[in-house]
Design a protein around this motif. Structure first.
Motif, PDB file in Angstrom:
ATOM      1  N   THR A 178      59.394  36.288  49.530  1.00 31.68           N
ATOM      2  CA  THR A 178      60.988  36.529  50.734  1.00 31.68           C
ATOM      3  C   THR A 178      61.870  35.976  49.987  1.00 31.68           C
ATOM      4  OG1 THR A 178      59.977  36.885  52.565  1.00 31.68           O
ATOM      5  CG2 THR A 178      62.053  36.034  52.694  1.00 31.68           C
ATOM      6  N   GLU A 179      61.221  34.488  49.417  1.00 34.06           N
ATOM      7  CA  GLU A 179      63.029  34.081  48.933  1.00 34.06           C
ATOM      8  C   GLU A 179      63.469  34.727  47.725  1.00 34.06           C
ATOM      9  OE1 GLU A 179      62.582  30.137  49.723  1.00 34.06           O
ATOM     10  OE2 GLU A 179      60.939  29.937  49.505  1.00 34.06           O
ATOM     11  N   LEU A 236      58.554  33.625  55.905  1.00 35.07           N
ATOM     12  CA  LEU A 236      58.356  31.581  55.498  1.00 35.07           C
ATOM     13  C   LEU A 236      57.608  30.995  56.733  1.00 35.07           C
ATOM     14  CD1 LEU A 236      62.520  31.658  55.396  1.00 35.07           C
ATOM     15  CD2 LEU A 236      60.570  31.967  53.651  1.00 35.07           C
ATOM     16  N   GLY A 247      65.636  29.909  51.273  1.00 40.57           N
ATOM     17  CA  GLY A 247      65.028  30.813  52.140  1.00 40.57           C
ATOM     18  C   GLY A 247      66.077  30.779  53.432  1.00 40.57           C
ATOM     19  N   LEU A 284      68.127  33.911  54.748  1.00 47.64           N
ATOM     20  CA  LEU A 284      67.563  34.467  55.278  1.00 47.64           C
ATOM     21  C   LEU A 284      68.624  34.241  57.086  1.00 47.64           C
ATOM     22  CD1 LEU A 284      64.967  36.256  56.289  1.00 47.64           C
ATOM     23  CD2 LEU A 284      64.058  34.094  57.835  1.00 47.64           C
TER      24      LEU A 284
END
Length: 265
Positions: free
Chosen positions: A118-119, A137, A150, A154
């Motif tokens: 995700t990062e 995460l 992240g 995010l």
């Protein structure tokens, strides 16, 4: 520009798939494309190549296979005390999340993008996701912290309360929900993922590359500066564009009713 596949490391390949578009692939499908030292070194090299090659205007980043975009850090290496090798001095985690880049990157998320996955996606500028993709995460579930950007990226990308809930619970976010809240640009069937990501890259490349890069610089800075500083950054971007050959080509092509011929100079 060659279409040959280039093996940048044991975990990363690069290919020129269309005019001005590079395609970078995390190629550890048996490990769900988790980041090891080879991936970090390969992605760092991919950034260096795409930034310095004047014929590349946009890059797509994806993972091999249909199961995962990237499962994050290789936990085996962390358990063995080798976490430092998952980052590079200039690029940070995966040789990518902190690496300065002027040109746009599109994440084509072909499956799970968890933790560092995700990062990495958040460090790209746009995200196209397959319908079965998922984001999250989950570091807190493993006694870790999402320290590769992240936690703040995010929180900038989606509503604050929802971001904090996802961070503190470690729960996953479906591709469909991610699109609803603005994290993902497009969600498509897996069979259409590559075509949609490439089409988006080509749409970007239809525009003047210097204007794209300078516009992206200002947009990226939006969360980091106040209006006064952003006016200065915008003015610098305009001066850079005004000194390019494409600054004259755009209006000329419009008046002559023809497609512009961008030189990128």
């Amino acid at each position: 520009m060659s279409n040959d596949l280039r093996q940048l490391s044991a975990g990363v390949t690069l290919q020129y798939v269309a005019a001005h578009v590079a395609w970078v692939t995390l190629s550890r499908p048996k490990a769900r494309n988790a980041v090891d030292d080879d991936v970090a070194l390969g992605l760092e090299q991919a950034v260096a190549i795409t930034e310095t090659d004047v014929d590349i205007w946009c890059t797509v980043l994806t993972g091999a296979g249909e199961q995962a975009f990237c499962a994050g850090a290789d936990l085996r290496m962390i358990a063995e005390g080798e976490a430092a090798s998952l980052s590079t001095p200039s690029g940070g985690f995966a040789g990518f999340v902190n690496q300065p880049r002027q040109k746009p990157w599109i994440a084509a998320v072909n499956g799970y993008a968890l933790a560092g996955g995700t990062e990495i996606a958040l460090a790209c500028d746009l995200i196209v996701a397959a319908e079965h993709a998922a984001f999250g995460l989950p570091e807190v579930q493993r006694g870790l912290v999402a320290a590769a950007g992240g936690l703040y990226r995010l929180t900038r990308a989606i509503p604050r309360a929802l971001a904090i809930e996802l961070i503190l619970t470690g729960e996953h976010l479906s591709a469909q929900r991610a699109q609803q809240i603005g994290l993902v640009n497009h969600v498509v069937p897996m069979a259409e993922l590559q075509a949609r990501a490439l089409a988006l890259a080509q749409r970007i490349c239809a525009n003047a590359p210097i204007a794209v890069r300078e516009s992206l610089t200002v947009a990226r800075a939006a969360f980091d500066h106040d209006d006064r500083a952003l006016r200065q950054i915008s003015s610098h971007a305009m001066r850079t564009v005004a000194n390019s050959n494409d600054f004259k080509e755009g209006p000329r092509a419009f008046l002559e009713k023809r497609p512009p011929r961008w030189s990128g100079t």
